[in-house]
Design an enzyme around this catalytic site. Structure first.
Site, mmCIF file in Angstrom:
data_model
loop_
_atom_site.group_PDB
_atom_site.id
_atom_site.type_symbol
_atom_site.label_atom_id
_atom_site.label_comp_id
_atom_site.label_asym_id
_atom_site.label_seq_id
_atom_site.Cartn_x
_atom_site.Cartn_y
_atom_site.Cartn_z
ATOM 1 C CB CYS A 195 0.430 -64.080 11.457
ATOM 2 S SG CYS A 195 -0.672 -62.678 11.169
ATOM 3 N N GLY A 239 -3.395 -57.666 7.864
ATOM 4 C CA GLY A 239 -3.896 -56.801 6.807
ATOM 5 C C GLY A 239 -3.339 -57.123 5.437
ATOM 6 C CG HIS A 279 -2.369 -65.490 15.506
ATOM 7 N ND1 HIS A 279 -1.069 -65.148 15.800
ATOM 8 C CD2 HIS A 279 -2.840 -64.497 14.708
ATOM 9 C CE1 HIS A 279 -0.773 -63.998 15.215
ATOM 10 N NE2 HIS A 279 -1.834 -63.589 14.552
ATOM 11 C CD GLU A 281 -0.276 -67.611 18.214
ATOM 12 O OE1 GLU A 281 -0.382 -66.410 17.946
ATOM 13 O OE2 GLU A 281 -0.096 -68.488 17.351
#
Length: 300
Positions: A195, A239, A279, A281
């Protein structure tokens, strides 16, 4: 962190708040909460307190009775914008806080070094606001994780790999982290970004990032591996995005978003550097991207 969260589901509060067992953060990170209908009598068997009680404990303002679907349509038409929750008082002057105008990583990163697991391979996790399940995902794969603050400058030795975590805000504000990653890449240390970590990695190698009009939010974002052509469903909350055209010829696009075609992952063509915008995870959310942790560990 630093954002007002608008929940589109019209009924909130009926589940209540469970004990802090597998939470991704130690506290509420949003600046405010907007809901349509609030229910103050939860009925879930794991509930330990109401949503209202939890918000009051942590000093987070919230408001109900708002047509959140109308508000969502405005956000979808005009893009993410600044906003505020305040009492009606025309004589009161109030400033608007913009989380993109400053480096907010000091508010969400750990303050001290902490070690998890006992594996022979040691991974340094640069904590830019890391979700706890990143650590769990690595430790259960038999490696040791050394969690360090966002501005920690680790020596280029004594560990086997680096993971740059997720986190809030404009990646260009994280200048100290970008400088550290640049130094670690020069030492050819295997590196994985998640990210915000993907954006920081891109900036460290001379690339550019830009702000998305809407951002990608939710647990059902489809992405495609442009090399294998395999599509997976991912959990996302960001974003900003990497401008793939700004990266040099040594880098290749790894994943793309199937909704809007924006970049969702990059990797070096020869060296052990990789990053994804989503993500892996995935708690909460899909779990089919978990194999990326195995891929990273295989590079150590």
């Amino acid at each position: 962190f630093g954002q007002i969260l608008v929940l589109t589901y019209p009924l909130l509060g009926s589940y209540g708040v469970p004990e802090k067992k597998f939470w991704e953060s130690k506290r509420i990170q949003v600046k405010g909460l907007i809901v349509q209908n609030y229910i103050d009598n939860p009925s879930h068997f794991e509930s330990r307190k109401t949503l209202g009680e939890w918000l009051k404990e942590e000093g987070i303002p919230a408001i109900s009775g708002i047509d959140t679907r109308m508000l969502t349509r405005k956000l979808r038409n005009h893009g993410v914008m600044l906003g505020r929750i305040e009492l009606s008082n025309k004589n009161k002057e109030s400033s608007i806080y913009d989380p993109n105008k400053e480096n907010i990583l000091p508010f969400v990163s750990c303050k001290q070094i902490k070690v998890y697991g006992t594996g022979k391979k040691n991974i340094v996790l640069i904590d830019c606001g890391a979700k706890e399940n990143i650590i769990r995902s690595l430790v259960k794969r038999g490696v040791k994780v050394t969690r360090v603050p966002w501005d920690f400058d680790p020596p280029a030795g004594g560990f086997d790999g680096v993971l740059i975590s997720n986190g809030p805000g404009d990646p260009k504000q994280a200048k100290a982290t970008i400088a550290t990653v640049k130094k670690l890449l020069a030492a050819n240390i295997p590196t994985f970004g998640i990210c915000l970590g993907s954006q920081i990695l891109a900036l460290a190698v001379g690339g550019e990032t830009y702000k998305l009009k809407f951002g990608h939010r939710g647990q059902n974002q489809p992405v495609q591996d442009v090399i294998s052509k395999k599509a997976i469903v991912t959990s996302q909350n960001h974003g900003f995005a990497v401008d793939m055209k700004s990266l040099g010829k040594d880098w290749e696009e790894w994943f793309v978003n199937l909704n809007d075609g924006t970049n969702e992952g990059i990797r070096h063509k020869k060296k052990p550097f990789m990053a994804v915008q989503f993500h892996p995870e995935a708690t909460p959310g899909p779990v089919e991207a978990g194999y990326l942790f195995d891929k990273f560990i295989s590079l150590l």
